[in-house]
Design a protein around this motif. Sequence first.
Motif, PDB file in Angstrom:
ATOM      1  N   LEU A 119       0.824  -1.213   0.000  1.00  0.00           N
ATOM      2  CA  LEU A 119       0.000   0.000   0.000  1.00  0.00           C
ATOM      3  C   LEU A 119       0.856   1.260   0.000  1.00  0.00           C
ATOM      4  CD1 LEU A 119      -2.851  -0.970   2.491  1.00  0.00           C
ATOM      5  CD2 LEU A 119      -2.928  -0.920  -0.012  1.00  0.00           C
ATOM      6  N   VAL A 120       1.951   1.232   0.735  1.00  0.00           N
ATOM      7  CA  VAL A 120       2.857   2.384   0.766  1.00  0.00           C
ATOM      8  C   VAL A 120       3.473   2.604  -0.619  1.00  0.00           C
ATOM      9  CG1 VAL A 120       5.043   3.224   1.702  1.00  0.00           C
ATOM     10  CG2 VAL A 120       3.326   2.269   3.227  1.00  0.00           C
ATOM     11  N   LEU A 121       3.887   1.517  -1.273  1.00  0.00           N
ATOM     12  CA  LEU A 121       4.447   1.656  -2.620  1.00  0.00           C
ATOM     13  C   LEU A 121       3.431   2.208  -3.611  1.00  0.00           C
ATOM     14  CD1 LEU A 121       6.634  -1.523  -3.100  1.00  0.00           C
ATOM     15  CD2 LEU A 121       7.376   0.839  -3.258  1.00  0.00           C
ATOM     16  N   VAL A 122       2.190   1.745  -3.526  1.00  0.00           N
ATOM     17  CA  VAL A 122       1.146   2.261  -4.414  1.00  0.00           C
ATOM     18  C   VAL A 122       0.927   3.744  -4.158  1.00  0.00           C
ATOM     19  CG1 VAL A 122      -1.317   2.165  -4.952  1.00  0.00           C
ATOM     20  CG2 VAL A 122      -0.024   0.056  -4.736  1.00  0.00           C
ATOM     21  N   ALA A 123       0.856   4.123  -2.895  1.00  0.00           N
ATOM     22  CA  ALA A 123       0.650   5.528  -2.564  1.00  0.00           C
ATOM     23  C   ALA A 123       1.818   6.388  -3.030  1.00  0.00           C
ATOM     24  CB  ALA A 123       0.444   5.681  -1.059  1.00  0.00           C
ATOM     25  N   ASN A 134       4.048   5.709  -5.489  1.00  0.00           N
ATOM     26  CA  ASN A 134       4.049   5.783  -6.948  1.00  0.00           C
ATOM     27  C   ASN A 134       2.953   6.704  -7.461  1.00  0.00           C
ATOM     28  OD1 ASN A 134       6.219   4.088  -7.382  1.00  0.00           O
ATOM     29  ND2 ASN A 134       4.962   2.253  -7.516  1.00  0.00           N
ATOM     30  N   SER A 135       1.770   6.634  -6.866  1.00  0.00           N
ATOM     31  CA  SER A 135       0.663   7.492  -7.290  1.00  0.00           C
ATOM     32  C   SER A 135       0.977   8.953  -7.025  1.00  0.00           C
ATOM     33  CB  SER A 135      -0.625   7.095  -6.560  1.00  0.00           C
ATOM     34  OG  SER A 135      -1.001   5.799  -6.909  1.00  0.00           O
ATOM     35  N   TRP A 136       1.526   9.231  -5.873  1.00  0.00           N
ATOM     36  CA  TRP A 136       1.861  10.619  -5.538  1.00  0.00           C
ATOM     37  C   TRP A 136       2.934  11.160  -6.483  1.00  0.00           C
ATOM     38  CZ3 TRP A 136       6.471  12.607  -3.309  1.00  0.00           C
ATOM     39  CH2 TRP A 136       6.397  13.960  -2.975  1.00  0.00           C
ATOM     40  N   MET A 137       3.933  10.336  -6.796  1.00  0.00           N
ATOM     41  CA  MET A 137       4.984  10.780  -7.716  1.00  0.00           C
ATOM     42  C   MET A 137       4.413  11.050  -9.108  1.00  0.00           C
ATOM     43  SD  MET A 137       8.157   8.377  -6.447  1.00  0.00           S
ATOM     44  CE  MET A 137       9.111   8.661  -7.898  1.00  0.00           C
ATOM     45  N   ASP A 138       3.514  10.185  -9.591  1.00  0.00           N
ATOM     46  CA  ASP A 138       2.881  10.420 -10.888  1.00  0.00           C
ATOM     47  C   ASP A 138       2.040  11.692 -10.869  1.00  0.00           C
ATOM     48  OD1 ASP A 138       3.928   8.390 -12.331  1.00  0.00           O
ATOM     49  OD2 ASP A 138       2.135   7.115 -12.321  1.00  0.00           O
ATOM     50  N   TYR A 139       1.337  11.896  -9.770  1.00  0.00           N
ATOM     51  CA  TYR A 139       0.475  13.074  -9.686  1.00  0.00           C
ATOM     52  C   TYR A 139       1.297  14.357  -9.703  1.00  0.00           C
ATOM     53  CZ  TYR A 139      -3.076  16.334  -8.131  1.00  0.00           C
ATOM     54  OH  TYR A 139      -3.929  17.390  -8.047  1.00  0.00           O
ATOM     55  N   THR A 140       2.432  14.358  -8.996  1.00  0.00           N
ATOM     56  CA  THR A 140       3.255  15.567  -8.981  1.00  0.00           C
ATOM     57  C   THR A 140       3.938  15.800 -10.332  1.00  0.00           C
ATOM     58  OG1 THR A 140       5.133  14.349  -8.064  1.00  0.00           O
ATOM     59  CG2 THR A 140       3.701  15.488  -6.510  1.00  0.00           C
ATOM     60  N   GLU A 141       4.276  14.726 -11.061  1.00  0.00           N
ATOM     61  CA  GLU A 141       4.940  14.885 -12.352  1.00  0.00           C
ATOM     62  C   GLU A 141       3.953  15.174 -13.482  1.00  0.00           C
ATOM     63  OE1 GLU A 141       7.133  11.317 -12.980  1.00  0.00           O
ATOM     64  OE2 GLU A 141       8.642  11.785 -11.457  1.00  0.00           O
ATOM     65  N   GLN A 142       2.828  14.448 -13.509  1.00  0.00           N
ATOM     66  CA  GLN A 142       1.927  14.512 -14.649  1.00  0.00           C
ATOM     67  C   GLN A 142       0.595  15.176 -14.331  1.00  0.00           C
ATOM     68  OE1 GLN A 142       1.595  10.461 -15.900  1.00  0.00           O
ATOM     69  NE2 GLN A 142       3.762  10.266 -16.396  1.00  0.00           N
ATOM     70  N   GLY A 143       0.269  15.314 -13.074  1.00  0.00           N
ATOM     71  CA  GLY A 143      -0.995  15.922 -12.686  1.00  0.00           C
ATOM     72  C   GLY A 143      -2.185  14.993 -12.806  1.00  0.00           C
ATOM     73  N   THR A 144      -1.945  13.704 -12.994  1.00  0.00           N
ATOM     74  CA  THR A 144      -3.040  12.737 -13.069  1.00  0.00           C
ATOM     75  C   THR A 144      -2.725  11.531 -12.186  1.00  0.00           C
ATOM     76  OG1 THR A 144      -2.044  11.635 -14.971  1.00  0.00           O
ATOM     77  CG2 THR A 144      -3.646  13.363 -15.441  1.00  0.00           C
ATOM     78  N   TRP A 145      -3.779  10.824 -11.799  1.00  0.00           N
ATOM     79  CA  TRP A 145      -3.630   9.624 -10.993  1.00  0.00           C
ATOM     80  C   TRP A 145      -3.751   8.407 -11.894  1.00  0.00           C
ATOM     81  CZ3 TRP A 145      -2.269  10.345  -6.048  1.00  0.00           C
ATOM     82  CH2 TRP A 145      -2.575  11.551  -5.456  1.00  0.00           C
ATOM     83  N   HIS A 146      -2.719   7.608 -11.988  1.00  0.00           N
ATOM     84  CA  HIS A 146      -2.740   6.358 -12.758  1.00  0.00           C
ATOM     85  C   HIS A 146      -2.724   5.205 -11.757  1.00  0.00           C
ATOM     86  CE1 HIS A 146      -2.054   8.505 -16.472  1.00  0.00           C
ATOM     87  NE2 HIS A 146      -1.019   9.124 -15.916  1.00  0.00           N
ATOM     88  N   LEU A 147      -3.833   5.014 -11.075  1.00  0.00           N
ATOM     89  CA  LEU A 147      -3.881   4.056  -9.969  1.00  0.00           C
ATOM     90  C   LEU A 147      -3.645   2.626 -10.443  1.00  0.00           C
ATOM     91  CD1 LEU A 147      -4.222   3.873  -6.952  1.00  0.00           C
ATOM     92  CD2 LEU A 147      -6.660   3.540  -7.302  1.00  0.00           C
ATOM     93  N   GLN A 148      -4.284   2.219 -11.530  1.00  0.00           N
ATOM     94  CA  GLN A 148      -4.136   0.844 -11.995  1.00  0.00           C
ATOM     95  C   GLN A 148      -2.686   0.555 -12.401  1.00  0.00           C
ATOM     96  OE1 GLN A 148      -6.749  -0.126 -15.178  1.00  0.00           O
ATOM     97  NE2 GLN A 148      -6.366  -2.329 -15.045  1.00  0.00           N
ATOM     98  N   GLU A 149      -2.065   1.476 -13.095  1.00  0.00           N
ATOM     99  CA  GLU A 149      -0.674   1.309 -13.489  1.00  0.00           C
ATOM    100  C   GLU A 149       0.242   1.253 -12.265  1.00  0.00           C
ATOM    101  OE1 GLU A 149       2.594   4.118 -15.631  1.00  0.00           O
ATOM    102  OE2 GLU A 149       0.621   4.008 -16.567  1.00  0.00           O
ATOM    103  N   ASN A 150      -0.030   2.072 -11.271  1.00  0.00           N
ATOM    104  CA  ASN A 150       0.797   2.103 -10.068  1.00  0.00           C
ATOM    105  C   ASN A 150       0.608   0.857  -9.213  1.00  0.00           C
ATOM    106  OD1 ASN A 150       2.067   4.545 -10.593  1.00  0.00           O
ATOM    107  ND2 ASN A 150       0.283   5.669  -9.888  1.00  0.00           N
ATOM    108  N   ILE A 151      -0.569   0.290  -9.220  1.00  0.00           N
ATOM    109  CA  ILE A 151      -0.789  -0.977  -8.510  1.00  0.00           C
ATOM    110  C   ILE A 151       0.055  -2.067  -9.169  1.00  0.00           C
ATOM    111  CG2 ILE A 151      -2.480  -2.804  -8.086  1.00  0.00           C
ATOM    112  CD1 ILE A 151      -4.531  -0.597  -7.540  1.00  0.00           C
TER     113      ILE A 151
END
Length: 69
Positions: A12-16, A18-35
């Motif tokens: 769960l920490v890794l998913v969170a 990865n999601s936070w890093m994607d959001y800060t870089e791209q401005g979108t949440w790619h939850l399925q990809e990060n899982i």
Amino acid sequence: MREFIMYFIGFLVLVALNSWMDYTEQGTWHLQENIGKALFIMLFIRGGFWFEKRVKRKEAQEQNDAKRE
């Protein structure tokens, strides 16, 4: 059971993270990809621990066999 809980929390920490890093870089949440990324990382780490334990067990067995001879 405790080991399973620790792996699940780490997952769960890794998913969170990865999601936070994607959001800060791209401005979108790619939850399925990060899982998927987090699952791959966890399986890779778990496989490494499994392999290390297997090698140590084999070395210990070889030492025991050498002592018997």
